[in-house]
Design a protein around this motif. Structure first.
Motif, short mmCIF file in Angstrom:
data_model
loop_
_atom_site.label_atom_id
_atom_site.label_comp_id
_atom_site.label_asym_id
_atom_site.label_seq_id
_atom_site.Cartn_x
_atom_site.Cartn_y
_atom_site.Cartn_z
N MET A 1 1.25 13.67 -0.94
CA MET A 1 2.44 12.86 -1.13
C MET A 1 2.04 11.40 -1.31
O MET A 1 1.20 10.89 -0.58
CB MET A 1 3.35 13.01 0.09
CG MET A 1 4.64 12.27 -0.05
SD MET A 1 5.68 12.65 1.36
CE MET A 1 6.24 11.03 1.73
N THR A 2 2.61 10.73 -2.28
CA THR A 2 2.30 9.33 -2.52
C THR A 2 3.53 8.48 -2.23
O THR A 2 4.66 8.92 -2.42
CB THR A 2 1.87 9.10 -3.97
OG1 THR A 2 2.91 9.52 -4.83
CG2 THR A 2 0.60 9.89 -4.29
N ASP A 3 3.30 7.27 -1.80
CA ASP A 3 4.43 6.39 -1.57
C ASP A 3 4.64 5.48 -2.78
O ASP A 3 3.92 5.55 -3.76
CB ASP A 3 4.24 5.56 -0.29
CG ASP A 3 3.02 4.67 -0.36
OD1 ASP A 3 2.44 4.51 -1.44
OD2 ASP A 3 2.64 4.11 0.68
N GLU A 4 5.62 4.62 -2.71
CA GLU A 4 5.99 3.80 -3.86
C GLU A 4 4.95 2.73 -4.19
O GLU A 4 4.95 2.19 -5.28
CB GLU A 4 7.35 3.16 -3.63
CG GLU A 4 7.40 2.28 -2.39
CD GLU A 4 8.81 1.83 -2.06
OE1 GLU A 4 8.93 0.75 -1.49
OE2 GLU A 4 9.76 2.55 -2.37
N TRP A 5 4.06 2.40 -3.25
CA TRP A 5 3.06 1.37 -3.48
C TRP A 5 1.74 1.91 -4.02
O TRP A 5 0.89 1.14 -4.45
CB TRP A 5 2.79 0.60 -2.19
CG TRP A 5 3.97 -0.22 -1.77
CD1 TRP A 5 4.88 0.09 -0.79
CD2 TRP A 5 4.38 -1.46 -2.32
NE1 TRP A 5 5.82 -0.89 -0.70
CE2 TRP A 5 5.54 -1.86 -1.63
CE3 TRP A 5 3.89 -2.28 -3.33
CZ2 TRP A 5 6.21 -3.04 -1.92
CZ3 TRP A 5 4.56 -3.46 -3.61
CH2 TRP A 5 5.70 -3.82 -2.91
N GLY A 7 0.99 3.47 -6.75
CA GLY A 7 0.78 3.17 -8.16
C GLY A 7 0.26 1.76 -8.37
O GLY A 7 -0.67 1.53 -9.15
N LEU A 8 0.84 0.82 -7.66
CA LEU A 8 0.38 -0.57 -7.74
C LEU A 8 -1.03 -0.70 -7.19
O LEU A 8 -1.87 -1.38 -7.79
CB LEU A 8 1.33 -1.49 -6.97
CG LEU A 8 0.92 -2.96 -6.92
CD1 LEU A 8 0.86 -3.57 -8.32
CD2 LEU A 8 1.85 -3.74 -6.03
#
Length: 57
Positions: A1-5, A7-8
């Motif tokens: 699972m990846t969080d919204e940050w 990608g940055l």
């Protein structure tokens, strides 16, 4: 699972890796850290102005 940050973070890591040679990061000087008693008078006036501006808004 990846969080919204994630990608940055991935983007920044890729850019640093890609341009590390051009940035020449290894030859940058070490940052100078001021102690609380070494903060100059100019720095305190800047922070006072910021606080006054925020109160006015």
């Amino acid at each position: 699972m990846t969080d919204e940050w994630s990608g940055l973070a991935d983007f920044l890591a890729n850019m640093i890796e890609k341009y590390a040679v051009e940035l020449d990061i290894d030859t940058l000087p070490d940052p100078v850290v001021k102690k609380k008693d070494e903060i100059c008078e100019k720095d305190s006036h800047i922070s006072e102005n910021v606080i006054e501006t925020r109160k006015a808004a």
